[in-house]
Design a protein around this motif. Structure first.
Motif, short mmCIF file in Angstrom:
data_model
loop_
_atom_site.label_atom_id
_atom_site.label_comp_id
_atom_site.label_asym_id
_atom_site.label_seq_id
_atom_site.Cartn_x
_atom_site.Cartn_y
_atom_site.Cartn_z
N HIS A 52 0.83 -1.20 0.00
CA HIS A 52 0.00 0.00 0.00
C HIS A 52 0.86 1.26 0.00
N HIS A 53 2.06 1.15 0.53
CA HIS A 53 2.99 2.27 0.58
C HIS A 53 4.35 1.77 0.13
N LYS A 54 5.08 2.64 -0.57
CA LYS A 54 6.43 2.29 -1.00
C LYS A 54 7.39 3.37 -0.53
N TYR A 55 8.53 2.95 -0.01
CA TYR A 55 9.55 3.86 0.47
C TYR A 55 10.86 3.53 -0.23
N HIS B 275 6.72 4.28 12.59
CA HIS B 275 5.99 3.15 12.00
C HIS B 275 6.13 1.92 12.89
#
Length: 52
Positions: A11-14, A37
């Motif tokens: 859902h999230h990319k870093y 987080h």
């Protein structure tokens, strides 16, 4: 290129600094990212990150 970065299940990319080429920048990014987080598990995607 990380194969995990292209997955459709996230859902999230870093994007972090390269652990091999920028070790201190990666260390700073990694610990700064972990503070706000909550992760149950972190799976390294390569030998260098597993060693870290």
């Amino acid at each position: 290129m990380s194969s995990g970065y292209a997955t459709k299940y996230l859902h999230h990319k870093y994007k972090s600094p390269n652990v091999r080429l920028e070790t201190e920048a990666f260390r700073a990014y990694f610990y700064k990212h972990l503070k706000p987080h909550q992760y149950d598990l972190i799976i390294p995607m390569g030998d260098e990150s597993a060693y870290f």
